[in-house]
Design a protein around this motif. Structure first.
Motif, PDB file in Angstrom:
ATOM      1  N   THR A  82       0.834  -1.196   0.000  1.00  0.00           N
ATOM      2  CA  THR A  82       0.000   0.000   0.000  1.00  0.00           C
ATOM      3  C   THR A  82       0.872   1.251   0.000  1.00  0.00           C
ATOM      4  O   THR A  82       0.602   2.212  -0.724  1.00  0.00           O
ATOM      5  CB  THR A  82      -0.945   0.010   1.208  1.00  0.00           C
ATOM      6  OG1 THR A  82      -1.779  -1.152   1.141  1.00  0.00           O
ATOM      7  CG2 THR A  82      -1.811   1.236   1.240  1.00  0.00           C
ATOM      8  N   LYS A  83       1.937   1.232   0.787  1.00  0.00           N
ATOM      9  CA  LYS A  83       2.872   2.366   0.801  1.00  0.00           C
ATOM     10  C   LYS A  83       3.487   2.565  -0.588  1.00  0.00           C
ATOM     11  O   LYS A  83       3.593   3.700  -1.073  1.00  0.00           O
ATOM     12  CB  LYS A  83       3.982   2.140   1.826  1.00  0.00           C
ATOM     13  CG  LYS A  83       3.537   2.244   3.260  1.00  0.00           C
ATOM     14  CD  LYS A  83       4.699   1.942   4.187  1.00  0.00           C
ATOM     15  CE  LYS A  83       4.275   1.834   5.625  1.00  0.00           C
ATOM     16  NZ  LYS A  83       5.394   1.445   6.497  1.00  0.00           N
ATOM     17  N   LEU A  84       3.907   1.462  -1.216  1.00  0.00           N
ATOM     18  CA  LEU A  84       4.492   1.555  -2.555  1.00  0.00           C
ATOM     19  C   LEU A  84       3.487   2.088  -3.566  1.00  0.00           C
ATOM     20  O   LEU A  84       3.827   2.890  -4.436  1.00  0.00           O
ATOM     21  CB  LEU A  84       4.999   0.181  -3.005  1.00  0.00           C
ATOM     22  CG  LEU A  84       6.251  -0.330  -2.329  1.00  0.00           C
ATOM     23  CD1 LEU A  84       6.528  -1.761  -2.756  1.00  0.00           C
ATOM     24  CD2 LEU A  84       7.436   0.558  -2.673  1.00  0.00           C
ATOM     25  N   SER A  85       2.260   1.657  -3.457  1.00  0.00           N
ATOM     26  CA  SER A  85       1.224   2.107  -4.376  1.00  0.00           C
ATOM     27  C   SER A  85       0.969   3.601  -4.232  1.00  0.00           C
ATOM     28  O   SER A  85       0.826   4.322  -5.230  1.00  0.00           O
ATOM     29  CB  SER A  85      -0.059   1.323  -4.125  1.00  0.00           C
ATOM     30  OG  SER A  85      -1.061   1.738  -5.004  1.00  0.00           O
ATOM     31  N   ILE A  86       0.927   4.086  -3.005  1.00  0.00           N
ATOM     32  CA  ILE A  86       0.722   5.518  -2.771  1.00  0.00           C
ATOM     33  C   ILE A  86       1.895   6.315  -3.344  1.00  0.00           C
ATOM     34  O   ILE A  86       1.693   7.351  -3.994  1.00  0.00           O
ATOM     35  CB  ILE A  86       0.523   5.795  -1.265  1.00  0.00           C
ATOM     36  CG1 ILE A  86      -0.816   5.220  -0.806  1.00  0.00           C
ATOM     37  CG2 ILE A  86       0.617   7.281  -0.966  1.00  0.00           C
ATOM     38  CD1 ILE A  86      -1.003   5.216   0.692  1.00  0.00           C
ATOM     39  N   MET A  87       3.111   5.830  -3.134  1.00  0.00           N
ATOM     40  CA  MET A  87       4.279   6.525  -3.684  1.00  0.00           C
ATOM     41  C   MET A  87       4.244   6.530  -5.212  1.00  0.00           C
ATOM     42  O   MET A  87       4.593   7.529  -5.842  1.00  0.00           O
ATOM     43  CB  MET A  87       5.571   5.893  -3.170  1.00  0.00           C
ATOM     44  CG  MET A  87       5.796   6.163  -1.701  1.00  0.00           C
ATOM     45  SD  MET A  87       7.329   5.588  -0.927  1.00  0.00           S
ATOM     46  CE  MET A  87       8.073   4.460  -2.003  1.00  0.00           C
ATOM     47  N   ALA A  88       3.811   5.432  -5.823  1.00  0.00           N
ATOM     48  CA  ALA A  88       3.702   5.369  -7.286  1.00  0.00           C
ATOM     49  C   ALA A  88       2.648   6.351  -7.793  1.00  0.00           C
ATOM     50  O   ALA A  88       2.848   7.013  -8.817  1.00  0.00           O
ATOM     51  CB  ALA A  88       3.380   3.950  -7.726  1.00  0.00           C
ATOM     52  N   GLU A  89       1.532   6.466  -7.087  1.00  0.00           N
ATOM     53  CA  GLU A  89       0.495   7.422  -7.474  1.00  0.00           C
ATOM     54  C   GLU A  89       1.014   8.853  -7.376  1.00  0.00           C
ATOM     55  O   GLU A  89       0.731   9.680  -8.250  1.00  0.00           O
ATOM     56  CB  GLU A  89      -0.734   7.257  -6.588  1.00  0.00           C
ATOM     57  CG  GLU A  89      -1.520   6.015  -6.865  1.00  0.00           C
ATOM     58  CD  GLU A  89      -2.647   5.791  -5.865  1.00  0.00           C
ATOM     59  OE1 GLU A  89      -2.906   6.698  -5.046  1.00  0.00           O
ATOM     60  OE2 GLU A  89      -3.255   4.721  -5.911  1.00  0.00           O
ATOM     61  N   GLN A  90       1.763   9.159  -6.329  1.00  0.00           N
ATOM     62  CA  GLN A  90       2.332  10.500  -6.180  1.00  0.00           C
ATOM     63  C   GLN A  90       3.332  10.799  -7.290  1.00  0.00           C
ATOM     64  O   GLN A  90       3.359  11.906  -7.840  1.00  0.00           O
ATOM     65  CB  GLN A  90       3.000  10.639  -4.806  1.00  0.00           C
ATOM     66  CG  GLN A  90       2.025  10.651  -3.661  1.00  0.00           C
ATOM     67  CD  GLN A  90       2.712  10.577  -2.298  1.00  0.00           C
ATOM     68  OE1 GLN A  90       3.894  10.269  -2.204  1.00  0.00           O
ATOM     69  NE2 GLN A  90       1.951  10.854  -1.258  1.00  0.00           N
ATOM     70  N   LEU A  91       4.139   9.823  -7.637  1.00  0.00           N
ATOM     71  CA  LEU A  91       5.100   9.991  -8.724  1.00  0.00           C
ATOM     72  C   LEU A  91       4.380  10.231 -10.045  1.00  0.00           C
ATOM     73  O   LEU A  91       4.770  11.099 -10.831  1.00  0.00           O
ATOM     74  CB  LEU A  91       6.009   8.767  -8.823  1.00  0.00           C
ATOM     75  CG  LEU A  91       7.060   8.801  -9.933  1.00  0.00           C
ATOM     76  CD1 LEU A  91       8.047   9.947  -9.691  1.00  0.00           C
ATOM     77  CD2 LEU A  91       7.786   7.469 -10.003  1.00  0.00           C
ATOM     78  N   LEU A  92       3.314   9.499 -10.293  1.00  0.00           N
ATOM     79  CA  LEU A  92       2.534   9.679 -11.512  1.00  0.00           C
ATOM     80  C   LEU A  92       1.935  11.088 -11.580  1.00  0.00           C
ATOM     81  O   LEU A  92       1.948  11.728 -12.644  1.00  0.00           O
ATOM     82  CB  LEU A  92       1.436   8.626 -11.595  1.00  0.00           C
ATOM     83  CG  LEU A  92       0.627   8.601 -12.879  1.00  0.00           C
ATOM     84  CD1 LEU A  92       1.519   8.335 -14.077  1.00  0.00           C
ATOM     85  CD2 LEU A  92      -0.458   7.562 -12.785  1.00  0.00           C
TER      86      LEU A  92
END
Length: 106
Positions: A82-92
């Motif tokens: 979940t942490k990785l997914s949130i970071m990926a969304e922020q990067l996007l």
């Protein structure tokens, strides 16, 4: 028989699921941050198949999936993905912002 039990336990640990949660989740839900939903669905299908063949083996799968070691490992994996997914969304979002401001000139 011992080899099949070891194989079943290894399968459960790899897929790491608690069975009642699988049926309540949609694989194609758009705002999904839980990357384990697909392995959960696969584990659910394996459980259903095993349970049809042998209810006793199905009950063994349920008991093994609900052991504290499996549950804590699964919860840890969910937290971290979940942490990785949130970071990926922020990067996007940052990439979209840069694209619109620097490349397209909005």
């Amino acid at each position: 028989m011992l080899q099949s039990r070891v194989l079943v336990i290894a399968l459960i640990l790899l897929l790491s699921t608690t069975l009642p949660e699988v049926h309540s989740k949609s694989i194609f839900e758009k705002d999904r941050r839980d990357w384990l939903v697909i392995p959960d669905a696969v584990a659910s299908y394996v459980y259903e198949f095993v349970n049809k063949v042998s209810p006793r083996a199905g009950q063994f799968l349920v008991d093994a999936a609900q052991t504290p070691a499996v549950v804590s490992t699964r919860n840890f994996l969910i937290r971290e993905t979940t942490k990785l997914s949130i970071m990926a969304e922020q990067l996007l979002e940052k990439i979209k912002y840069l694209w619109h401001t620097k490349v397209l000139g909005y």
